[in-house]
Structures are given as C-alpha cells and as structure tokens.
Design a protein around this motif. Structure first.
Motif, PDB file in Angstrom:
ATOM      1  N   ASP A   9      60.963   2.995  53.235  1.00 29.42           N
ATOM      2  CA  ASP A   9      60.190   4.022  53.948  1.00 29.42           C
ATOM      3  C   ASP A   9      60.964   5.343  54.169  1.00 29.42           C
ATOM      4  OD1 ASP A   9      58.195   2.118  54.150  1.00 29.42           O
ATOM      5  OD2 ASP A   9      58.910   1.409  56.098  1.00 29.42           O
ATOM      6  N   ILE A  10      60.160   6.367  54.420  1.00 34.50           N
ATOM      7  CA  ILE A  10      60.735   7.670  54.758  1.00 34.50           C
ATOM      8  C   ILE A  10      60.542   7.891  56.252  1.00 34.50           C
ATOM      9  CG2 ILE A  10      60.658  10.158  54.353  1.00 34.50           C
ATOM     10  CD1 ILE A  10      59.693   9.652  51.553  1.00 34.50           C
ATOM     11  N   TYR A  11      61.639   8.094  56.949  1.00 28.82           N
ATOM     12  CA  TYR A  11      61.611   8.303  58.395  1.00 28.82           C
ATOM     13  C   TYR A  11      61.772   9.793  58.705  1.00 28.82           C
ATOM     14  CZ  TYR A  11      61.938   3.326  59.620  1.00 28.82           C
ATOM     15  OH  TYR A  11      61.686   2.000  59.795  1.00 28.82           O
ATOM     16  N   VAL A  12      61.091  10.201  59.764  1.00 29.51           N
ATOM     17  CA  VAL A  12      61.162  11.602  60.180  1.00 29.51           C
ATOM     18  C   VAL A  12      61.503  11.646  61.666  1.00 29.51           C
ATOM     19  CG1 VAL A  12      59.821  13.714  60.541  1.00 29.51           C
ATOM     20  CG2 VAL A  12      59.508  12.399  58.437  1.00 29.51           C
ATOM     21  N   PHE A  13      62.520  12.404  62.014  1.00 27.10           N
ATOM     22  CA  PHE A  13      62.847  12.600  63.429  1.00 27.10           C
ATOM     23  C   PHE A  13      61.855  13.604  64.008  1.00 27.10           C
ATOM     24  CE2 PHE A  13      65.137  14.916  66.788  1.00 27.10           C
ATOM     25  CZ  PHE A  13      65.349  13.850  67.651  1.00 27.10           C
ATOM     26  N   VAL A  14      61.125  13.155  65.038  1.00 23.98           N
ATOM     27  CA  VAL A  14      60.093  14.015  65.633  1.00 23.98           C
ATOM     28  C   VAL A  14      60.692  14.639  66.896  1.00 23.98           C
ATOM     29  CG1 VAL A  14      57.744  14.071  66.544  1.00 23.98           C
ATOM     30  CG2 VAL A  14      58.319  12.473  64.717  1.00 23.98           C
ATOM     31  N   GLU A  15      61.137  15.865  66.748  1.00 26.86           N
ATOM     32  CA  GLU A  15      61.839  16.522  67.863  1.00 26.86           C
ATOM     33  C   GLU A  15      60.844  16.964  68.938  1.00 26.86           C
ATOM     34  OE1 GLU A  15      64.579  19.544  66.559  1.00 26.86           O
ATOM     35  OE2 GLU A  15      64.464  20.566  68.496  1.00 26.86           O
ATOM     36  N   GLN A  16      61.192  16.708  70.182  1.00 28.84           N
ATOM     37  CA  GLN A  16      60.340  17.161  71.286  1.00 28.84           C
ATOM     38  C   GLN A  16      61.208  17.711  72.406  1.00 28.84           C
ATOM     39  OE1 GLN A  16      60.080  15.676  74.584  1.00 28.84           O
ATOM     40  NE2 GLN A  16      61.792  14.302  74.092  1.00 28.84           N
ATOM     41  N   LYS A  17      60.610  18.603  73.186  1.00 26.65           N
ATOM     42  CA  LYS A  17      61.291  19.109  74.368  1.00 26.65           C
ATOM     43  C   LYS A  17      60.259  19.169  75.473  1.00 26.65           C
ATOM     44  CE  LYS A  17      64.242  22.886  75.771  1.00 26.65           C
ATOM     45  NZ  LYS A  17      64.472  24.300  75.576  1.00 26.65           N
ATOM     46  N   ASN A  18      60.563  18.562  76.598  1.00 23.31           N
ATOM     47  CA  ASN A  18      59.610  18.464  77.717  1.00 23.31           C
ATOM     48  C   ASN A  18      58.263  17.924  77.253  1.00 23.31           C
ATOM     49  OD1 ASN A  18      61.566  19.641  79.347  1.00 23.31           O
ATOM     50  ND2 ASN A  18      60.839  21.721  78.879  1.00 23.31           N
ATOM     51  N   GLY A  19      58.290  17.037  76.278  1.00 24.18           N
ATOM     52  CA  GLY A  19      57.043  16.427  75.799  1.00 24.18           C
ATOM     53  C   GLY A  19      56.308  17.273  74.772  1.00 24.18           C
ATOM     54  N   ASN A  20      56.800  18.471  74.472  1.00 22.49           N
ATOM     55  CA  ASN A  20      56.158  19.316  73.461  1.00 22.49           C
ATOM     56  C   ASN A  20      56.841  19.074  72.114  1.00 22.49           C
ATOM     57  OD1 ASN A  20      54.498  20.604  75.398  1.00 22.49           O
ATOM     58  ND2 ASN A  20      56.280  21.823  76.013  1.00 22.49           N
ATOM     59  N   ILE A  21      56.061  18.610  71.168  1.00 25.69           N
ATOM     60  CA  ILE A  21      56.631  18.274  69.859  1.00 25.69           C
ATOM     61  C   ILE A  21      56.750  19.532  69.006  1.00 25.69           C
ATOM     62  CG2 ILE A  21      56.193  16.983  67.727  1.00 25.69           C
ATOM     63  CD1 ILE A  21      55.054  14.756  69.497  1.00 25.69           C
ATOM     64  N   ALA A  22      57.934  19.710  68.410  1.00 26.41           N
ATOM     65  CA  ALA A  22      58.158  20.885  67.551  1.00 26.41           C
ATOM     66  C   ALA A  22      57.426  20.682  66.225  1.00 26.41           C
ATOM     67  CB  ALA A  22      59.657  21.057  67.304  1.00 26.41           C
ATOM     68  N   ASN A  23      56.793  21.757  65.737  1.00 27.22           N
ATOM     69  CA  ASN A  23      56.000  21.653  64.498  1.00 27.22           C
ATOM     70  C   ASN A  23      56.786  21.095  63.327  1.00 27.22           C
ATOM     71  OD1 ASN A  23      53.676  22.532  65.581  1.00 27.22           O
ATOM     72  ND2 ASN A  23      53.763  24.610  64.762  1.00 27.22           N
ATOM     73  N   LEU A  51      62.201  10.295  70.321  1.00 25.12           N
ATOM     74  CA  LEU A  51      63.176   9.975  71.367  1.00 25.12           C
ATOM     75  C   LEU A  51      62.910  10.855  72.596  1.00 25.12           C
ATOM     76  CD1 LEU A  51      64.684   8.624  68.982  1.00 25.12           C
ATOM     77  CD2 LEU A  51      66.779   9.670  69.804  1.00 25.12           C
ATOM     78  N   GLY A  52      63.025  10.288  73.777  1.00 25.73           N
ATOM     79  CA  GLY A  52      62.854  11.095  74.978  1.00 25.73           C
ATOM     80  C   GLY A  52      62.575  10.196  76.172  1.00 25.73           C
ATOM     81  N   HIS A  53      61.989  10.807  77.214  1.00 24.55           N
ATOM     82  CA  HIS A  53      61.631  10.020  78.395  1.00 24.55           C
ATOM     83  C   HIS A  53      60.204  10.394  78.788  1.00 24.55           C
ATOM     84  CE1 HIS A  53      62.130   7.428  81.687  1.00 24.55           C
ATOM     85  NE2 HIS A  53      62.371   8.329  82.616  1.00 24.55           N
ATOM     86  N   HIS A  54      59.398   9.396  79.096  1.00 27.15           N
ATOM     87  CA  HIS A  54      57.971   9.586  79.375  1.00 27.15           C
ATOM     88  C   HIS A  54      57.281  10.264  78.192  1.00 27.15           C
ATOM     89  CE1 HIS A  54      58.813   8.240  83.356  1.00 27.15           C
ATOM     90  NE2 HIS A  54      59.457   9.333  83.724  1.00 27.15           N
ATOM     91  N   ILE A  55      57.606   9.840  77.002  1.00 28.28           N
ATOM     92  CA  ILE A  55      57.018  10.487  75.816  1.00 28.28           C
ATOM     93  C   ILE A  55      56.130   9.518  75.015  1.00 28.28           C
ATOM     94  CG2 ILE A  55      58.505  12.480  75.287  1.00 28.28           C
ATOM     95  CD1 ILE A  55      59.360   9.231  73.784  1.00 28.28           C
ATOM     96  N   ALA A  56      55.987   8.283  75.522  1.00 31.59           N
ATOM     97  CA  ALA A  56      55.240   7.277  74.752  1.00 31.59           C
ATOM     98  C   ALA A  56      53.823   7.746  74.416  1.00 31.59           C
ATOM     99  CB  ALA A  56      55.195   5.968  75.527  1.00 31.59           C
ATOM    100  N   SER A  57      53.215   8.541  75.331  1.00 34.49           N
ATOM    101  CA  SER A  57      51.833   8.976  75.092  1.00 34.49           C
ATOM    102  C   SER A  57      51.720   9.924  73.902  1.00 34.49           C
ATOM    103  CB  SER A  57      51.289   9.664  76.341  1.00 34.49           C
ATOM    104  OG  SER A  57      52.074  10.809  76.608  1.00 34.49           O
ATOM    105  N   LYS A  58      52.850  10.454  73.459  1.00 31.28           N
ATOM    106  CA  LYS A  58      52.828  11.405  72.335  1.00 31.28           C
ATOM    107  C   LYS A  58      52.759  10.699  70.984  1.00 31.28           C
ATOM    108  CE  LYS A  58      53.051  14.989  74.813  1.00 31.28           C
ATOM    109  NZ  LYS A  58      51.995  15.975  74.822  1.00 31.28           N
ATOM    110  N   ALA A  59      52.972   9.387  70.990  1.00 32.67           N
ATOM    111  CA  ALA A  59      53.021   8.654  69.719  1.00 32.67           C
ATOM    112  C   ALA A  59      51.723   8.814  68.933  1.00 32.67           C
ATOM    113  CB  ALA A  59      53.300   7.178  69.987  1.00 32.67           C
TER     114      ALA A  59
END
Ligand code: FAD
Length: 340
Positions: A9-23, A51-59
C-alpha cells in the motif's frame, strides 16, 4: 516470494493543525490513487495516517478524499507537533503496518518529520519531489520513480529506493491536484495506540504563539498576476490588474532580490508553488526555477516584449509587447467586461 514480503500500500501522512487538515494531505491521497490504479495486480490501497489529539472525527473527511483506510493515532502528547513524539508514533505505525511507500507534504512539519522517521527506519527518502511515477518495467514490485529539481533547478533527477521499504518522499503543497470530495466513498478507520517514553521528553511546549500572517497567501489565490523584472517599474498597474480580477499579485525572485516585493509572494523553486486557474506572467522570462512554481496553473497568459522568451513555451496565450502598454489596456478591458 515477493521481494519485499509483507510491505504493501501507499501511505500518506495527513497533516493537521488544531483539527484543520492541510490540503497537501488530500493532494497526496489523490495522487496515490492514480499510482495504485497503475498497478492493479499489486492490489494496493491508499492509507491515510492521522496524528493528533481529538482528531478521530476527521477520519471520515480523509476517506471522503479518497483514502481506503485511515490509521488514527489520537494521544494527548500529539496535540501539538513535537518532533520527538510524532517521530515515535509514526515510526511505530510504519513498523506495525509496513507500508510499501510513504508520502509526506514538504511543509515545515513534513520536512522536519520525514527525515527523522526515515533515519530511524533506515529507509530511503527523496525530499522536495515534484513528480512521482510507478516504474512500468517492474511487475513484481511497486518501485517509485521520484523526480526532484537538482543543481539549482537546472536539472531534474529521478531517484529510486530499490533496496529498502518504505520508499519515502516529501512533496510540496500544490504540486498535485486534489480530487473532488466523494462523501459516498467508503473506507476503514483503524485506531493505533503507540507507546511513548515521555520520561525522555527533551522539549516541552509551554506556549504556542500563532504566527500573524500579513497580506494575502498567494497559494490560496485562484487568480495570480505575476510581476517579473520587466514589470518592476509598473508594479502598481500589475497590482491593479490583480485587484480588478479579484486575485493577487505575486513575483519572480528577481523582483524580490531587487527589493520590490516581499519574499512571501515569490513564486518558484525557492518560493511558493502555486496552482491558480489563471496566472498572468508580466515581464517574466520563464527561467526553470520560476516555472517550477507555476507551470501547473490551469491557464497561463504571458506578456513579454521578447518573442523568444522561454515563458512562451509554457503559456496558453502569449502577448508580445511592453507590459506598460498592455497592462493598462487589459485593466480597462476587464472593467468593461465586468460592467457589461
Ligand atoms: C537555486 C536558484 C533558485 C531560484 N529560485 C527562484 C524562484 O523560486 N523563483 C524565481 O522566480 N526565480 C528563481 N531563481 C532565479 C531564476 O533563475 C531567474 O533568474 C528569475 O526567475 C528571473 O526573473 P525574471 O524573469 O523576473 O527576470 P529576468 O530574467 O531579468 O527577465 C525579465 C523578462 O522581462 C522581459 N521584459 C523586460 N522589460 C519588459 C517590458 N517592458 N515589457 C515586457 N517584457 C519585458 C524581458 O524580455 C525578460 O524576458 C532561482 C535561481 C537559482 C539559481
């Protein structure tokens, strides 16, 4: 037996800050989808790592953007970016799931994180890539051909990591386009709990002071009017055209080096990568280092008095003439069209 048994598989790091995911995470997922389609026999999926905290809803957002799976690592130590804890967590994710390749945005965070993870895993990393392809000659493995500018942007080098897995790469924001969101796309959410040795913490985040961004972020503007050295003495009219179009002015490095524009609006290899619907290049020669930052624009209009200027090779529409004469006419014409 496959060369890299268990890696997939190809994995992608999904960067977020304060729950806002970077494009850039979504851009890489879109590109990864194209890559896996080129190797249907390998049965690869696209996996986002959040990766983060309280970010599960962003999945679910990550799935709607095209990921088949999302690995969520939710931990209080990951609330704010920390080189140590993010490296620890990501290394454990990679050791546990064995991705065949791992893509990260070449953002400030990504440029810090990816090399550390690669060093821990003894994996190959290509930094600041501008193009990724699948090697069509390899049938029993998914070898990535990762291209990046080299020798000051005068050459492009294609780098392979044939001996280790995962194959890692960082890619600048805006290099790849983002597929439209598909809320009906289904995927799996996997929760991963890493272990941290927080007694070894060397850096403690005491306070975060948000950077105050002044002016317009040119990477977010859908219309850009670029000023080159040929337009240095008429920047006011370049700006006025940008304003008339509801866009922003950006500049070549020559204009920045000459002290006429801020580095924040420089486009190119050592500036920002932009991808607007419309890019009007005014008095810009079309040096490869500039072109690297704007060639993916949907429509490029170039104004240059030299008919041999390189910029015309990538322009959809070329206007040969003096910017000081053409830009005022253009501005009037835009006004007329808007008034009609
Ligand atoms: C390692 C490295 C990194 C670099 N990174 C970047 C980068 O990120 N971004 C970047 O832009 N550059 C970068 N450069 C510099 C790059 O090589 C060029 O020097 C630069 O892009 C040139 O800017 P320009 O086209 O505005 O100026 P010039 O090359 O001086 O071209 C000016 C153009 O304007 C035209 N012109 C002049 N007067 C007029 C007029 N009145 N009307 C119409 N046309 C006119 C001329 O015909 C000419 O084509 C980098 C270089 C190196 C070595």
């Amino acid at each position: 037996m496959a060369k890299f048994e268990g890696y997939k598989d190809i994995y992608v790091f999904v960067e977020q800050k304060n729950g806002n995911i970077a494009n850039v995470g979504y851009e890489l997922i879109s590109e990864a989808r194209k890559l896996v389609k080129q190797i249907p026999h390998m049965n690869f999926e696209v996996v986002g790592v959040l990766l983060g905290h309280h970010i599960a809803s962003k999945a679910n957002d990550v799935i709607a953007h095209g990921a088949d799976k999302v690995i969520v690592v939710d931990h209080e130590l990951l609330e704010n970016y920390s080189t140590q804890f993010y490296t620890d967590a990501l290394t454990q994710v990679i050791n546990a799931f064995k991705p065949d390749s791992f893509l990260t945005g070449a953002t400030v965070l990504g440029r810090d994180l990816a090399p550390r993870v690669a060093a821990r895993l003894n994996a190959g990393l290509t930094a600041d890539a501008t193009k990724i392809e699948m090697d069509p000659e390899k049938e029993d493995e998914a070898l990535l051909l990762v291209t990046r500018p080299t020798f000051g942007g005068n050459l492009f080098g294609t780098i392979i990591c044939p001996d280790t897995r995962p194959q890692m790469a960082t890619i600048r924001p805006n290099v790849f386009s983002m597929d439209p969101v598909d809320p009906a796309h289904e995927g799996e959410v996997i929760v991963f709990n890493p272990s941290f040795d927080d007694t070894e913490a060397k850096v403690v985040v005491k306070e975060i002071i948000e950077k105050v961004v002044e002016g317009i972020d040119i990477t977010k503007s859908d219309i850009l009017v670029g000023a080159g050295r040929g337009a240095e003495d008429c920047l006011d009219i370049v700006e006025a055209v940008a304003e008339e179009l509801g866009g922003a002015m950006c500049a070549s490095r020559a204009v920045v080096d000459d002290g006429f524009a801020d580095k924040a609006i420089q486009v190119g290899q050592t500036g920002k990568t932009v991808r607007p619907s419309l890019y009007i290049a005014c008095g810009i020669s079309g040096a490869c280092q500039h072109v690297a930052g704007m060639e993916k624009s949907d429509m490029i209009i170039a104004i240059n008095r030299d008919p041999q200027a390189e910029i015309f090779n990538i322009a959809n529409i070329g206007i040969i003439g003096d910017v000081k004469e053409i830009l005022p006419l253009l501005k009037e014409e835009i006004k007329n069209v808007k008034a009609a």
